[in-house]
Scaffold this active site. Structure first.
Site, PDB file in Angstrom:
ATOM      1  N   HIS A  82       0.840  -1.196   0.000  1.00 53.63           N
ATOM      2  CA  HIS A  82       0.000   0.000   0.000  1.00 53.63           C
ATOM      3  C   HIS A  82       0.873   1.243   0.000  1.00 53.63           C
ATOM      4  O   HIS A  82       1.855   1.330   0.729  1.00 53.63           O
ATOM      5  CB  HIS A  82      -0.902   0.018   1.246  1.00 53.63           C
ATOM      6  N   ASP A 161     -14.831   2.420   6.792  1.00 50.56           N
ATOM      7  CA  ASP A 161     -13.801   3.347   6.317  1.00 50.56           C
ATOM      8  C   ASP A 161     -14.318   4.166   5.147  1.00 50.56           C
ATOM      9  O   ASP A 161     -14.022   5.352   5.029  1.00 50.56           O
ATOM     10  CB  ASP A 161     -12.531   2.585   5.910  1.00 50.56           C
ATOM     11  N   ARG A 168     -14.428  12.524   6.473  1.00 54.01           N
ATOM     12  CA  ARG A 168     -13.169  13.234   6.789  1.00 54.01           C
ATOM     13  C   ARG A 168     -12.795  14.195   5.673  1.00 54.01           C
ATOM     14  O   ARG A 168     -12.291  15.291   5.908  1.00 54.01           O
ATOM     15  CB  ARG A 168     -12.040  12.221   7.011  1.00 54.01           C
ATOM     16  N   SER A 183      -7.380   3.851   8.903  1.00 56.98           N
ATOM     17  CA  SER A 183      -8.048   3.761   7.596  1.00 56.98           C
ATOM     18  C   SER A 183      -7.264   2.812   6.676  1.00 56.98           C
ATOM     19  O   SER A 183      -7.829   1.901   6.069  1.00 56.98           O
ATOM     20  CB  SER A 183      -8.140   5.172   7.001  1.00 56.98           C
ATOM     21  N   LYS A 187      -8.176  -1.597   5.813  1.00 55.29           N
ATOM     22  CA  LYS A 187      -8.394  -2.143   4.465  1.00 55.29           C
ATOM     23  C   LYS A 187      -7.402  -3.260   4.178  1.00 55.29           C
ATOM     24  O   LYS A 187      -7.742  -4.277   3.569  1.00 55.29           O
ATOM     25  CB  LYS A 187      -8.260  -1.038   3.412  1.00 55.29           C
TER      26      LYS A 187
HETATM   27  N1  URA Z   1      -5.219   6.645   2.389  1.00 49.77           N
HETATM   28  C1  URA Z   1      -6.229   5.987   3.028  1.00 49.77           C
HETATM   29  O1  URA Z   1      -6.658   4.934   2.589  1.00 49.77           O
HETATM   30  N2  URA Z   1      -6.751   6.552   4.133  1.00 49.77           N
HETATM   31  C2  URA Z   1      -6.311   7.709   4.645  1.00 49.77           C
HETATM   32  O2  URA Z   1      -6.814   8.155   5.648  1.00 49.77           O
HETATM   33  C3  URA Z   1      -5.269   8.381   3.980  1.00 49.77           C
HETATM   34  C4  URA Z   1      -4.735   7.806   2.839  1.00 49.77           C
END
Ligand code: URA
Length: 434
Positions: A82, A161, A168, A183, A187
């Site tokens: 990621h 999320d 957000r 967050s 995932k």
């Molecule tokens: N990427 C994400 O998936 N979540 C965040 O809060 C910031 C970047």
């Protein structure tokens, strides 16, 4: 239990219990807690922060709010990666094929771009015919047969999320360490991989502007991953200038193919080799990092990595010829050079502002529902540290029409700064947190 009391407790700097966090995440996801109360709690978290225990509890609650993908039917160690997002970040398209060519199994669910940052799914969709909405069983079959598949995030992965991130985004609460860490990690945990490699961006084009903040975010995410039994490693990498030379969806696929062919931007190549070596090591396909690096280099040199990308494209319904022939990718009808207003050396290229140039050309989304133009973007002909003469081309704009090309050229020129002396260009990898 009342949401009012949870907000009040956090506002006063208290530590929320796991049950209070569960009550909030469940209630908000199911529509029982209204946006205004969730926004108030997010703002209280933004100012008061969260302890490590609270952040881990929030992560797990969000991960469990939807599907938890079970990859155990695919043999071998599954490694996910990621990036915290940036401009010109096409690394997944490069390191996925390299690591898969070395035996790592990669079942990757990626996102779409938003704002100045691009998304892997949009980039992949510039390959004619390629599908990213692949049903679970077919996705697993491609990973088993090819070793690699990259698809869009499934509808019910981390719905908490999805809702909270959208909130957000409109309540100025994105840049909070516990909220970003939970967050991202929710995932990754829900996506089911055994090991996770994180590319934490730092600099003007990233959420985290300083090395100190990026280290803190990386440490928090590595800690959460380890707590739930996923081997997690984070690299902190530079996002002060755009990554690579090509920005825009189809243009970035071209650059990924260039790097997989052993060519392309030196810094991008170095980053991708180091990230893939970490994936190879995490996946147990090399006994140490020097051997993992040698394997990554060999996968590119032998052409096996490019072949992996071709096989993945074909398995996902895409035109495999596009991997070898960029003329089959969408192309913009207008190109325009951006002349340098000054001579000397390029001292910097503002990453975030240049990402917005691509967005305004139509290559990125201003809102989640915008339709994007896969062909537009720009190619940087000069990077930080390069010598430049007045009038020489800094970049080439790829646009839908003359008007948007001229506007983009003016905005992109303003992203460059110049110096009379050659600036030192720091290395792309700033730190590693294991
Ligand atoms: N990427 C994400 O998936 N979540 C965040 O809060 C910031 C970047």
């Amino acid at each position: 239990m009342r949401m009012y009391d949870i907000i009040h407790k956090k506002r006063e700097g208290g530590e929320l219990t796991t049950y209070e966090i569960h009550f909030f995440v469940q209630g908000y996801t199911q529509g029982e807690i209204p946006d205004y109360q969730a926004s108030a709690l997010l703002m209280a978290i933004f100012f008061r922060g969260m302890t490590q225990r609270e952040t881990a509890a929030l992560t797990l609650e969000m991960a469990r709010s939807g599907d938890m993908v079970d990859l155990s039917s695919i043999p071998g160690v599954k490694v996910d990666k990621h990036s915290t997002g940036g401009v010109g970040d096409k690394t997944s398209l490069i390191l996925g094929p390299i690591a898969a060519a070395c035996g790592v199994k990669i079942a990757k669910m990626s996102g779409r771009g938003l704002g100045h940052t691009g998304g892997t799914v949009d980039k992949l969709e510039s390959i004619p015919g390629l599908r990213t909405d692949i049903p679970r069983q077919e996705f697993f079959r491609i990973v088993q047969e090819v070793g690699l598949s990259i698809i869009g995030q499934s509808g019910n992965l981390c719905p908490a999320d999805k809702k909270l991130y959208a909130l957000r985004d409109v309540t100025a609460t994105v840049e909070s360490l516990p909220l970003i860490a939970s967050s991202i990690m929710s995932k990754k945990i829900a996506a089911g991989a055994d090991a996770i490699l994180l590319d934490v961006k730092m600099g003007s084009g990233a959420f985290m502007k300083t090395l100190e903040d990026s280290r803190a975010l990386a440490r928090e995410m590595v800690r959460i991953g380890s707590q739930v039994g996923r081997r997690t490693v984070a690299l902190i990498t530079d996002m002060d200038m755009p990554l690579g030379s090509r920005i825009g969806n189809a243009l970035e696929v071209q650059e990924a193919v260039e790097v997989l062919s052993g060519k392309g931007d030196r810094r991008l190549r170095a980053l991708c080799l180091e990230l893939s070596a970490n994936m190879i090591y995490l996946g147990g396909h090399a006994p140490d990092m020097p051997k993992a690096r040698a394997k990554a280099v060999e996968a590119v040199r032998s052409g096996r990595a490019l072949e992996k990308l071709r096989r993945m494209v074909e398995a996902q319904g895409g035109d495999r010829r596009a991997v070898y022939d960029p003329s089959l990718l969408p192309a913009a009808p207008v190109t325009l050079e951006v002349p340098s207003p000054a001579g000397g050396y390029v001292a910097g290229i503002a990453a975030e502002r240049s990402g917005l140039v691509s967005m305004h050309l139509g290559g990125g989304r201003a809102t989640k529902d915008s339709v994007i133009d896969l062909a537009v973007g720009f190619v940087l002909n000069k990077k930080t540290g390069d010598a430049v003469a007045p009038g020489e081309s800094l970049a080439t704009i790829h646009a839908r029409d003359e008007k948007s090309a001229a506007e983009a050229a003016e905005k992109l020129a303003a992203c460059f700064s110049f110096s009379g002396t050659q600036p030192a260009v720091p290395g792309i990898i700033r730190d590693i947190i294991r």
